[in-house]
Write an enzyme that holds these catalytic residues in place. Structure first.
Site, short mmCIF file in Angstrom:
data_model
loop_
_atom_site.label_atom_id
_atom_site.label_comp_id
_atom_site.label_asym_id
_atom_site.label_seq_id
_atom_site.Cartn_x
_atom_site.Cartn_y
_atom_site.Cartn_z
N CYS A 127 12.26 3.41 -44.45
CA CYS A 127 10.94 4.03 -44.50
C CYS A 127 10.87 5.19 -43.51
CB CYS A 127 9.86 2.99 -44.18
SG CYS A 127 8.17 3.58 -44.49
N CYS A 128 11.37 4.97 -42.30
CA CYS A 128 11.38 6.04 -41.30
C CYS A 128 12.24 7.22 -41.76
CB CYS A 128 11.91 5.52 -39.97
SG CYS A 128 10.74 4.51 -39.03
N CYS A 210 3.23 4.86 -36.72
CA CYS A 210 2.45 4.57 -37.91
C CYS A 210 1.62 3.31 -37.70
CB CYS A 210 3.37 4.39 -39.11
SG CYS A 210 4.28 5.89 -39.55
N CYS A 213 3.09 -0.26 -38.33
CA CYS A 213 4.27 -0.63 -37.54
C CYS A 213 4.02 -0.56 -36.03
CB CYS A 213 5.45 0.27 -37.89
SG CYS A 213 5.96 0.18 -39.61
N CYS A 236 12.77 5.50 -34.36
CA CYS A 236 12.60 5.80 -35.78
C CYS A 236 13.79 6.55 -36.35
CB CYS A 236 11.31 6.58 -36.01
SG CYS A 236 11.23 8.11 -35.09
#
EC number: 1.8.4.10
Length: 240
Positions: A127-128, A210, A213, A236
């Site tokens: 995702c990062c 985010c 997270c 990240c």
């Protein structure tokens, strides 16, 4: 840009040149390090990455006072806290500065269809990469040096950060003016200069990312313990 060096009008930058600059500037005030960076690269080849955390807002204040023409960008994952966007707007008004929004073309809905819903809860590294690292890599192609707010004190993975480094990941010069400053020094600067900051810091969020997270940090915990809680992950992927 080449594999190991980046050419400016007056100087060829390499890992060795960065090391020499770091040794020269290590004991300098962050504002002086930023002034050096502007002199070396000029406003068109230099940029500041801003997460709107307290380190970065201090750097915004210093940099705009030195040269308001240097680009300042932020990575918008679409998952940032409301308070982060509000901090962006307060800074934009205070300094009359437009912050460049950098984001992936992949919407959250498209990501869910391709990778499954809430990818950040299952594979935060992927995702990062999709929402932060890949857009950053594209953004940095336009510059020869970038400025970050990382500090040695933040985490073990940053304990060896220098004020000037060769960024092997993105192949350009990386400038960390606050590398040797403590959290107390940064906050003293913010208060003395009345710099707008993210109110989440007053609610025990020392490190901002985010919303899904990031959690508040308990007393005695590592400052980055609130990032990706439950995973063996503290970065990240932007800083290696």
């Amino acid at each position: 840009m080449g594999n190991q060096t980046v050419q400016t009008e007056e100087k060829v930058w390499s890992p060795e040149a960065c090391k020499a600059a770091a040794e020269e500037l290590r004991n300098s005030h962050p504002s002086d390090i930023l002034a050096w960076a502007v002199q070396q690269f000029g406003p068109s080849d230099l940029t500041l990455a801003c997460s709107f955390g307290y380190e970065d807002v201090a750097l915004v204040d210093m940099l705009v006072k030195l040269n308001p023409d240097v680009d300042i960008f932020y990575l918008d994952t679409g998952l940032l806290f409301r308070e982060t966007y509000e901090t962006r707007d307060r800074l934009a008004e205070r300094y009359q500065k437009d912050f460049i929004r950098v984001a992936t073309d992949l919407t959250l809905e498209q990501q869910a269809r391709e990778w499954g819903d809430q990818l950040w809860a299952r594979d935060p590294n992927q995702c990062c990469y999709l929402r932060k690292v890949a857009p950053l890599e594209k953004q940095l192609n336009s510059y020869r040096a970038w400025i970050t707010g990382i500090r040695r004190e933040q985490s073990p993975t940053r304990a060896n950060a220098e004020v000037v480094e060769w960024d092997t990941k993105f192949q350009l010069v990386k400038i960390n003016p606050l590398a040797f400053w403590t959290s107390e020094q940064v906050w003293s600067y913010i208060k003395e200069n009345e710099v707008p900051y993210n109110p989440l810091h007053d609610r025990h969020y020392p490190s901002l990312g985010c919303e899904p997270c990031t959690r508040p940090v308990k007393p005695g915990e590592d400052p980055r313990a609130g990032r990706w809680a439950g995973f063996m992950k503290t970065e990240c992927g932007l800083h290696k």
